[in-house]
Structure formats: structure tokens, C-alpha cells
Write a protein that holds these residues in place. Structure first.
Motif, mmCIF file in Angstrom:
data_model
loop_
_atom_site.group_PDB
_atom_site.id
_atom_site.type_symbol
_atom_site.label_atom_id
_atom_site.label_comp_id
_atom_site.label_asym_id
_atom_site.label_seq_id
_atom_site.Cartn_x
_atom_site.Cartn_y
_atom_site.Cartn_z
ATOM 1 N N GLY A 40 -34.125 0.512 36.916
ATOM 2 C CA GLY A 40 -33.940 -0.561 35.954
ATOM 3 C C GLY A 40 -33.736 -1.904 36.628
ATOM 4 N N ILE A 41 -33.754 -2.956 35.816
ATOM 5 C CA ILE A 41 -33.544 -4.313 36.300
ATOM 6 C C ILE A 41 -32.144 -4.739 35.892
ATOM 7 C CG2 ILE A 41 -34.302 -6.709 36.180
ATOM 8 C CD1 ILE A 41 -37.085 -5.715 35.509
ATOM 9 N N GLN A 42 -31.338 -5.132 36.886
ATOM 10 C CA GLN A 42 -29.977 -5.572 36.620
ATOM 11 C C GLN A 42 -29.880 -7.080 36.783
ATOM 12 O OE1 GLN A 42 -26.854 -2.759 38.346
ATOM 13 N NE2 GLN A 42 -28.631 -2.305 39.622
ATOM 14 N N SER A 45 -24.853 -12.588 35.720
ATOM 15 C CA SER A 45 -24.521 -14.007 35.641
ATOM 16 C C SER A 45 -23.076 -14.187 36.077
ATOM 17 C CB SER A 45 -24.695 -14.502 34.197
ATOM 18 O OG SER A 45 -24.249 -15.835 34.072
ATOM 19 N N HIS A 46 -22.898 -14.989 37.139
ATOM 20 C CA HIS A 46 -21.573 -15.212 37.723
ATOM 21 C C HIS A 46 -21.415 -16.708 37.964
ATOM 22 C CE1 HIS A 46 -18.097 -14.746 40.391
ATOM 23 N NE2 HIS A 46 -18.736 -15.474 41.296
ATOM 24 N N GLY A 47 -20.632 -17.354 37.125
ATOM 25 C CA GLY A 47 -20.510 -18.802 37.237
ATOM 26 C C GLY A 47 -21.855 -19.475 37.040
ATOM 27 N N ASP A 48 -22.277 -20.299 38.016
ATOM 28 C CA ASP A 48 -23.574 -20.978 37.936
ATOM 29 C C ASP A 48 -24.681 -20.166 38.602
ATOM 30 O OD1 ASP A 48 -22.467 -23.184 36.637
ATOM 31 O OD2 ASP A 48 -21.937 -24.157 38.536
ATOM 32 N N SER A 49 -24.353 -18.961 39.050
ATOM 33 C CA SER A 49 -25.327 -18.125 39.747
ATOM 34 C C SER A 49 -25.866 -17.050 38.815
ATOM 35 C CB SER A 49 -24.676 -17.445 40.955
ATOM 36 O OG SER A 49 -24.092 -18.391 41.814
ATOM 37 N N LEU A 50 -27.131 -16.720 39.032
ATOM 38 C CA LEU A 50 -27.726 -15.610 38.301
ATOM 39 C C LEU A 50 -28.502 -14.760 39.297
ATOM 40 C CD1 LEU A 50 -29.112 -15.458 34.790
ATOM 41 C CD2 LEU A 50 -30.408 -14.400 36.632
ATOM 42 N N ILE A 51 -28.085 -13.495 39.409
ATOM 43 C CA ILE A 51 -28.677 -12.589 40.384
ATOM 44 C C ILE A 51 -29.400 -11.485 39.640
ATOM 45 C CG2 ILE A 51 -28.203 -10.960 42.249
ATOM 46 C CD1 ILE A 51 -25.720 -13.703 41.516
ATOM 47 N N VAL A 52 -30.630 -11.222 40.056
ATOM 48 C CA VAL A 52 -31.445 -10.181 39.443
ATOM 49 C C VAL A 52 -31.771 -9.133 40.489
ATOM 50 C CG1 VAL A 52 -33.516 -9.661 38.121
ATOM 51 C CG2 VAL A 52 -32.449 -11.915 37.902
ATOM 52 N N GLY A 53 -31.307 -7.919 40.271
ATOM 53 C CA GLY A 53 -31.624 -6.814 41.154
ATOM 54 C C GLY A 53 -32.771 -6.006 40.581
ATOM 55 N N VAL A 54 -33.844 -5.896 41.341
ATOM 56 C CA VAL A 54 -35.072 -5.278 40.832
ATOM 57 C C VAL A 54 -35.522 -4.159 41.773
ATOM 58 C CG1 VAL A 54 -37.442 -5.714 40.087
ATOM 59 C CG2 VAL A 54 -35.734 -7.534 39.917
ATOM 60 N N PHE A 226 -7.428 -8.336 33.212
ATOM 61 C CA PHE A 226 -8.779 -8.239 33.768
ATOM 62 C C PHE A 226 -9.507 -9.560 33.515
ATOM 63 C CE2 PHE A 226 -7.600 -3.877 33.653
ATOM 64 C CZ PHE A 226 -8.382 -3.215 34.590
ATOM 65 N N HIS A 227 -10.167 -10.044 34.548
ATOM 66 C CA HIS A 227 -10.914 -11.296 34.452
ATOM 67 C C HIS A 227 -12.410 -11.012 34.538
ATOM 68 C CE1 HIS A 227 -7.664 -14.441 35.027
ATOM 69 N NE2 HIS A 227 -7.014 -13.296 35.197
ATOM 70 N N ARG A 228 -13.177 -11.737 33.754
ATOM 71 C CA ARG A 228 -14.628 -11.587 33.787
ATOM 72 C C ARG A 228 -15.169 -12.072 35.125
ATOM 73 N NH1 ARG A 228 -18.666 -11.397 29.670
ATOM 74 N NH2 ARG A 228 -17.050 -11.805 28.103
ATOM 75 N N PHE A 229 -15.784 -11.164 35.851
ATOM 76 C CA PHE A 229 -16.478 -11.544 37.085
ATOM 77 C C PHE A 229 -17.931 -11.861 36.791
ATOM 78 C CE2 PHE A 229 -19.173 -10.162 40.676
ATOM 79 C CZ PHE A 229 -18.740 -11.063 41.648
ATOM 80 N N ALA A 230 -18.528 -11.133 35.859
ATOM 81 C CA ALA A 230 -19.938 -11.328 35.549
ATOM 82 C C ALA A 230 -20.234 -10.913 34.117
ATOM 83 C CB ALA A 230 -20.818 -10.526 36.501
ATOM 84 N N THR A 231 -21.268 -11.539 33.580
ATOM 85 C CA THR A 231 -21.899 -11.077 32.344
ATOM 86 C C THR A 231 -23.226 -10.473 32.767
ATOM 87 O OG1 THR A 231 -20.873 -12.827 31.029
ATOM 88 C CG2 THR A 231 -22.843 -11.761 30.111
ATOM 89 N N ALA A 232 -23.478 -9.241 32.362
ATOM 90 C CA ALA A 232 -24.631 -8.513 32.888
ATOM 91 C C ALA A 232 -25.550 -8.020 31.789
ATOM 92 C CB ALA A 232 -24.161 -7.330 33.733
ATOM 93 N N TYR A 233 -26.808 -7.825 32.187
ATOM 94 C CA TYR A 233 -27.828 -7.210 31.336
ATOM 95 C C TYR A 233 -28.532 -6.137 32.155
ATOM 96 C CZ TYR A 233 -27.474 -11.217 28.106
ATOM 97 O OH TYR A 233 -27.029 -12.167 27.231
ATOM 98 N N LEU A 234 -29.113 -5.186 31.460
ATOM 99 C CA LEU A 234 -29.863 -4.128 32.129
ATOM 100 C C LEU A 234 -31.182 -3.907 31.410
ATOM 101 C CD1 LEU A 234 -30.074 -1.766 34.182
ATOM 102 C CD2 LEU A 234 -28.935 -0.332 32.472
#
Length: 239
Positions: A40-42, A45-54, A226-234
Motif C-alpha cells: 500500500g501507499i502510506q 503529514s507532519h507539520g509542514d512536511s508530507l512524506i509518502v511511502g510507496v 498523547f500528542h498528534r505526531f502525524a495525520t496519515a492516509y493509506l
């Protein structure tokens, strides 16, 4: 008070490794595409960064599409879902998802009678599991392990259960379920609090993951620190 610099350092390196990007990707603005090993594709979103794992087979296509713009606004659910499902083989998108973490500095425990279950609680655990809809158990259920699984009894009835799986010897991935007719009373928060204490005792960093469509679940985590480290999609592969 936010997560400590040490906790953030640990999380950035853990997720950089999982998503196939350098740790610095979590500290810069814009999007970064990495070669992830998992299916899958992960999208994180972390602050101003957006990382996509493919995964490798889709990596070239992901890098090409990043040139036309990864949807950097993780709050735009439709845009992110649309971007993910344009890839061949991706059937549907899940998210947004809350990835929250607590460390000893942020954790706010609650006092309760929650405790580690013992072998003598096996029958109560089975009765509890039968009271939970299958779909809910798949999302939040935890295996019964005497001495590890946390439960809370009210009037001799097991009303909430929590536990965790260990990820890569670093994270304690928490799971919690409350009996449907006992929700909204703080029982889930009580067992998660106790399970979090155990994660710390085991030298692990507790992780609470839940859908942003369930604000009550996000609130449970945040009430415990608990603090939000990231908002994620899959992006999920077609079966």
C-alpha cells in the motif's frame, strides 16, 4: 507541553525507516517520496512536511506524480483520496488517521481499578469478546495474555480491555475496546492509561492510532497526554 526532543527524534527516525525517506524529510517543508517496504501507499503529514511511502513497483509513478504536486493539505480528504486512488492497483484510501504518542513528560494518567488480567479472568474475557461486534473487535481487540492484557471490572463484569503489540522493539501499538453498553463513562481511558504505564515500564514508546472520524477516540488519547505526531492516509491494494 509537547513531546520531548528525544521522543520526536525517535519517531522521525522510526517512521523515516518505515517510509523509506531520510529523517530530515520530517523537518522540511513540502513533499518527499520514499521507497517503503510495506504494501500500500502510506502518506504521513507532519507539520509542514508530507512524506509518502510507496512500494517499489509504484515508486516511479509516485515520483512522476509528485512533480505535478502531492496534495500537501492533509485536511483535504477528497484531494488526498483522489491522488492515492489514481495509482494502478490501489482500490481505496483510508484516512485521515490520528497517530498520537505520549512520553513520560506528557502522559497524564488516571486512577482507576484497571489491572492486568490473570488466567482466572479467561471466562470473563471470552464473555466480553462476545459482546463486541466483529468489525469493532477487528479494529480494537487485543489478544488475551495473562499478566499483559489490561481490563476493568464494574460490578464483577469486564467492561473494557486494552493491550498493545510491540512494533520493531520501539513502539507499543495500543488497542482498546469498551463494551457497547458501557461507553462514555471513561472506562476505555482507564484501561489505556494502565496499558500505557506498562508500555513505559517495558521501555517502549506508546502509540495510539485511530480514525479522525471518531473524535471521541482522539479525545481519549489527548486527555491522557498523547500528542498528534502525524495525520496519515493509506492507499490499499486491490485484492
Amino acid at each position: 507541553m509537547g513531546l520531548s526532543s528525544r521522543t520526536l527524534w525517535t519517531l522521525r527516525r522510526y517512521w523515516a525507516d518505515r517510509l523509506g525517506v531520510p529523517p530530515e524529510a520530517f523537518e522540511k517543508s513540502g513533499g518527499t517520496v520514499g521507497d517503503a517496504e510495506e504494501g500500500g501507499i502510506q502518506l504521513f503529514s507532519h507539520g509542514d512536511s508530507l512524506i509518502v511511502g510507496v512500494p517499489g513497483p509504484l515508486l516511479d509513478a509516485a515520483e512522476d506524480r509528485s512533480e505535478t504536486g502531492i496534495p500537501l493539505d492533509a485536511d483535504d480528504e477528497d484531494a488526498v483520496h483522489g491522488w492515492l486512488t489514481r495509482f494502478d492497483g490501489i482500490e481505496r484510501a483510508i484516512g485521515p488517521t490520528f497517530y498520537g504518542y505520549a512520553d513520560r513528560e506528557t502522559f497524564t494518567p488516571v486512577e482507576s481499578d484497571a489491572r492486568a488480567l490473570t488466567a482466572a479472568d479467561a471466562a470473563a474475557y471470552r464473555s466480553f469478546q462476545r459482546s463486541i461486534p466483529d468489525t469493532e473487535w477487528e479494529q480494537g481487540g487485543t489478544q488475551f495474555t495473562p499478566g499483559e492484557t489490561v481490563g476493568l471490572f464494574v460490578d464483577e463484569e469486564l467492561v473494557a480491555v486494552a493491550g498493545f503489540d510491540v512494533w520493531e522493539g520501539v513502539l507499543a501499538h495500543l488497542a482498546v475496546v469498551t463494551r457497547p453498553d458501557n461507553r462514555g463513562r471513561g472506562y476505555g481511558r482507564s484501561v489505556v492509561s494502565q496499558a500505557t504505564e506498562k508500555a513505559f515500564a517495558d521501555g517502549l514508546l506508546p502509540q495510539y492510532r485511530t480514525s479522525d472520524a471518531w473524535p471521541w477516540s482522539v479525545a481519549l488519547a489527548q486527555d491522557l497526554g498523547f500528542h498528534r505526531f502525524a495525520t496519515a492516509y493509506l492507499g490499499v491494494y486491490r485484492r
